[in-house]
Each structure stands twice: as C-alpha cells, then as structure tokens.
Design a protein around this motif. Sequence first.
Motif, PDB file in Angstrom:
ATOM      1  N   VAL A   1       0.836  -1.203   0.000  1.00 30.22           N
ATOM      2  CA  VAL A   1       0.000   0.000   0.000  1.00 30.22           C
ATOM      3  C   VAL A   1       0.871   1.252   0.000  1.00 30.22           C
ATOM      4  N   VAL A   2       1.873   1.268   0.859  1.00 32.99           N
ATOM      5  CA  VAL A   2       2.740   2.443   0.966  1.00 32.99           C
ATOM      6  C   VAL A   2       3.504   2.680  -0.333  1.00 32.99           C
ATOM      7  N   ALA A   3       3.978   1.615  -0.956  1.00 30.49           N
ATOM      8  CA  ALA A   3       4.716   1.772  -2.210  1.00 30.49           C
ATOM      9  C   ALA A   3       3.845   2.438  -3.274  1.00 30.49           C
ATOM     10  N   ILE A   4       2.627   1.965  -3.405  1.00 30.23           N
ATOM     11  CA  ILE A   4       1.739   2.551  -4.404  1.00 30.23           C
ATOM     12  C   ILE A   4       1.297   3.949  -3.985  1.00 30.23           C
ATOM     13  N   ASP A   5       1.033   4.149  -2.705  1.00 34.16           N
ATOM     14  CA  ASP A   5       0.645   5.469  -2.212  1.00 34.16           C
ATOM     15  C   ASP A   5       1.742   6.495  -2.489  1.00 34.16           C
TER      16      ASP A   5
ATOM     17  N   THR B   1       9.033   4.983 -10.334  1.00 35.81           N
ATOM     18  CA  THR B   1       8.071   4.079 -10.975  1.00 35.81           C
ATOM     19  C   THR B   1       8.560   2.640 -10.920  1.00 35.81           C
ATOM     20  N   VAL B   2       9.817   2.422 -11.277  1.00 39.53           N
ATOM     21  CA  VAL B   2      10.394   1.068 -11.210  1.00 39.53           C
ATOM     22  C   VAL B   2      10.386   0.564  -9.775  1.00 39.53           C
ATOM     23  N   GLY B   3      10.784   1.414  -8.835  1.00 43.50           N
ATOM     24  CA  GLY B   3      10.789   1.025  -7.426  1.00 43.50           C
ATOM     25  C   GLY B   3       9.394   0.663  -6.920  1.00 43.50           C
ATOM     26  N   THR B   4       8.402   1.441  -7.316  1.00 43.67           N
ATOM     27  CA  THR B   4       7.017   1.162  -6.935  1.00 43.67           C
ATOM     28  C   THR B   4       6.595  -0.203  -7.462  1.00 43.67           C
ATOM     29  N   LEU B   5       6.879  -0.458  -8.708  1.00 47.43           N
ATOM     30  CA  LEU B   5       6.507  -1.753  -9.316  1.00 47.43           C
ATOM     31  C   LEU B   5       7.217  -2.920  -8.631  1.00 47.43           C
ATOM     32  N   LEU B   6       8.496  -2.740  -8.294  1.00 49.23           N
ATOM     33  CA  LEU B   6       9.247  -3.796  -7.622  1.00 49.23           C
ATOM     34  C   LEU B   6       8.711  -4.079  -6.222  1.00 49.23           C
ATOM     35  N   LEU B   7       8.372  -3.026  -5.493  1.00 58.30           N
ATOM     36  CA  LEU B   7       7.882  -3.197  -4.123  1.00 58.30           C
ATOM     37  C   LEU B   7       6.445  -3.714  -4.048  1.00 58.30           C
ATOM     38  N   ALA B   8       5.618  -3.280  -4.989  1.00 55.23           N
ATOM     39  CA  ALA B   8       4.192  -3.576  -4.889  1.00 55.23           C
ATOM     40  C   ALA B   8       3.778  -4.888  -5.558  1.00 55.23           C
ATOM     41  N   PHE B   9       4.559  -5.338  -6.531  1.00 58.35           N
ATOM     42  CA  PHE B   9       4.105  -6.529  -7.277  1.00 58.35           C
ATOM     43  C   PHE B   9       5.116  -7.632  -7.303  1.00 58.35           C
TER      44      PHE B   9
END
Length: 137
Positions: A94-98, A129-137
């Motif tokens: 949640v935090v990564a996407i937020d 963006t890459v970091g968000t994708l790596l953390l969230a999915f």
Amino acid sequence: MWIVFAVSSAVFAALTSIFAKIGIENINSNVATAIRTLVVLIMAWIMVFLTGQHSNLGSISQRNWIFLIISGICTGLSWLCYYKALQSTEVMKVVAIDKFSIVLTLFFSALILKEAITLKMIVGIICITVGTLLLAF
C-alpha cells in the motif's frame, strides 16, 4: 529548517502507516479514517490557537477557501482509500503505491501549475516508478 520538517514528516508518515495497520484491525476502515481525521482536526486547531493564527481567519480569500476545501476533499478521499487498502493487504504494498503520488504530483504540477520538469526529474520519475513496481508486485 525545511529539511527537518520534511524528514519529520516522512518519519511520522511511516509511523502513521504502521499504527494505522494495527489500529484498523477488526473495525470498519471508514470508521478508522473518521477517528484519525478527528484527531488531526483537533491537533490542527490546537496549533492554530497556540500560535495565535486564529485572528487571521477573516483575511482568507474566497479563492483560498475554494481550493483548500477541494484539497480537503482530496485528502479525505485519499485517506478513505488508503485505509481500505491497508485492510486488504500488506503495508509495504500500500505504501509503495501510495508514494507513487510523488510521480503523479510532478505530472499534475507540470500540467496544472506549469512547473518545469527537468531531465533529473524524469530520471527520478523512472526510478520511483520502477521502485514502486518492484515493491508492490
């Protein structure tokens, strides 16, 4: 001094997520958001009166009121969605996407406020963006 407040904001935001995840256990996420909002409201008004800023309320323009109300609506919707998401999955996702809101804020600031986006910002946007994708999915 802004850096101290910015770092403090990040620390409190991180703790907010952790304490929220614990606090929403076995209760409705909307009720949890309402409780959190009430606490924030009380704290904000205490600061207004402690700093003597309540005397300035009459000088707020109609334009300021309109945009602050819209901002408040966006905050409320964000918090309602955030708490609902926290109930459904892990805090890290949640935090990564937020925090992807950083990228969206840069986009909106360029679109609405006509702020310049530099090459450095584009590189940062790609990294986030890459970091968000790596953390969230």
